[in-house]
Design an enzyme around this catalytic site. Structure first.
Site, PDB file in Angstrom:
ATOM      1  CB  ILE A  11      -1.019  -0.008   1.168  1.00 17.41           C
ATOM      2  CG1 ILE A  11      -2.138   0.993   0.900  1.00 17.41           C
ATOM      3  CG2 ILE A  11      -0.366   0.273   2.512  1.00 17.41           C
ATOM      4  CD1 ILE A  11      -2.975   0.707  -0.307  1.00 17.41           C
ATOM      5  CB  SER A  33      10.994  -0.244   4.930  1.00 17.34           C
ATOM      6  OG  SER A  33       9.906  -1.103   4.829  1.00 17.34           O
ATOM      7  NE  ARG A  34      10.941  -5.847   8.734  1.00 14.12           N
ATOM      8  CZ  ARG A  34      10.038  -6.744   9.054  1.00 14.12           C
ATOM      9  NH1 ARG A  34      10.173  -7.447  10.168  1.00 14.12           N
ATOM     10  NH2 ARG A  34       8.985  -6.946   8.287  1.00 14.12           N
ATOM     11  CE  LYS A  87      -8.138  -1.431   6.039  1.00 14.63           C
ATOM     12  NZ  LYS A  87      -7.787  -2.544   5.069  1.00 14.63           N
ATOM     13  CG  ASP A 165      -6.833  -6.142   5.545  1.00 11.95           C
ATOM     14  OD1 ASP A 165      -6.140  -5.433   6.289  1.00 11.95           O
ATOM     15  OD2 ASP A 165      -6.828  -6.023   4.291  1.00 11.95           O
TER      16      ASP A 165
END
Ligand code: NAP
Length: 303
Positions: A11, A33-34, A87, A165
């Site tokens: 996303i 972010s990894r 969300k 979800d």
């Protein structure tokens, strides 16, 4: 305003990066972010190091799955940053209440986003329903999890929400447009025997409202809400993007912004006015379904 995106996956790349790039309000200053990266943007692998290195970035947008999100949000607020949550805003209600209290105590903005509320026909639907009496309503939210979430095993892990979800998007629209609140009175939840979260759910609410969520739909996908009132039938189609009144397409007072650009415009307004927006009604219905739900077990399911 400088903003950092945290949790660079589907996303973030599909929606957040383009929305920020197109916004007059925001500059994407860094990512955290990894593994995920955004071309041309400073990247950090560790959130604590980012917070220490970039005190000039006052806002973070958290786009990782809900289960790990609380720790990032709490650390960001304790470091004095405004926070925007994808969300569902968290894995539980209690953790989001805690974040809201922390933000309020520190004078920071917390925005629990509901992107589907920004769909084109949602505001006109809300306006049309105002003052009308609802006699019954039904939500049909049926999609193919393999098509939309390939390889995202977290959706079937604890805190991943399963069919809620996507279903929580429908609940975010419903709770936005109904003229009066409703509460969940019953649920049947279908669990594949190898999954910790449901793959389908049938919900019953007060006021003659029902919902049917299913993540096993092949072929055409369905994101419909039908509301019958004392003065006609309102239909939302395509996830809140089309409105029909008694079968006739209605343009209404449509927003001209896409869902994610509208979320970032709203976040800019919240930060500028020193306010927060944390509506937990959609997550409350999901939690209630987990509390009241009858369980049906079906054969294993693999993404
Ligand atoms: P995703 O691609 O599976 O995850 C996003 C990124 O979060 C991953 O690439 C990963 O980046 C990071 N992440 C994953 N697990 C983590 C963990 N345990 N701790 C820290 N970081 C972790 O998920 P997504 O589809 O983007 O969804 C993320 C959120 O957006 C969800 O809440 C979802 O409901 C919402 N959303 C998704 C869609 C959609 O179409 N997919 C649409 C609207 C909203 P690194 O490995 O690089 O750290």
């Amino acid at each position: 305003m400088k903003i950092a995106l945290v949790g660079i996956g589907k996303i973030a790349l599909d929606q957040h990066v383009p929305a920020i790039a197109a916004s007059p309000d925001w500059e994407l200053a860094a990512t955290v972010s990894r593994k995920g990266r955004v071309d041309g943007i400073e990247s950090h692998a560790d959130f604590a190091s980012f917070l220490a290195a970039r005190p000039d970035v006052g806002v973070v947008s958290l786009t990782m799955p809900p289960a790990p999100r609380f720790a990032f949000a709490e650390a960001a607020l304790r470091a004095g940053r405004h926070v925007m949550l994808e969300k569902p805003p968290g894995a539980t209600l209690a953790e989001v209440h805690e974040l809201a209290a922390l933000a309020a105590a520190r004078g920071l903005t917390l925005f629990a986003t509901w992107h589907s509320r920004m769909a084109l026909a949602v505001a006109p639907a809300r306006a049309w329903l105002r003052g009308r009496t609802i006699t019954r309503a039904h939500v049909t939210w049926r999609e193919d999890v393999r098509r939309w979430h390939p390889g995202q095993d977290w959706v079937f892990e604890p805190g991943g929400m399963g069919v809620f979800d996507p279903g929580i998007n429908a609940l975010s629209i419903l709770t936005e447009i109904l003229p009066a609140p409703v509460h969940l009175t019953g649920a049947t939840l279908t669990y594949p025997e190898n999954c910790h979260t449901p793959i389908a759910a049938e919900l019953t609410f007060s006021g003659g409202i029902t919902a049917d969520f299913d993540w096993r739909q092949q072929g055409p996908q369905t994101w419909d809400i039908d509301i019958h009132t004392d003065a006609g039938h309102l239909a939302l189609r395509m996830g809140g993007n089309r409105l029909l009144i008694d079968g006739v397409e209605s343009a209404g007072e449509n927003s001209i912004m896409g869902e994610y650009p509208a979320l970032y415009a709203r976040m800019a307004q919240l930060v500028k006015t020193g306010t927060s927006d944390v509506d937990l009604a959609p997550l409350t219905h999901v939690a209630d379904a987990m509390t009241l739900g009858r369980r049906v077990i079906v054969p294993p399911f693999h993404l």
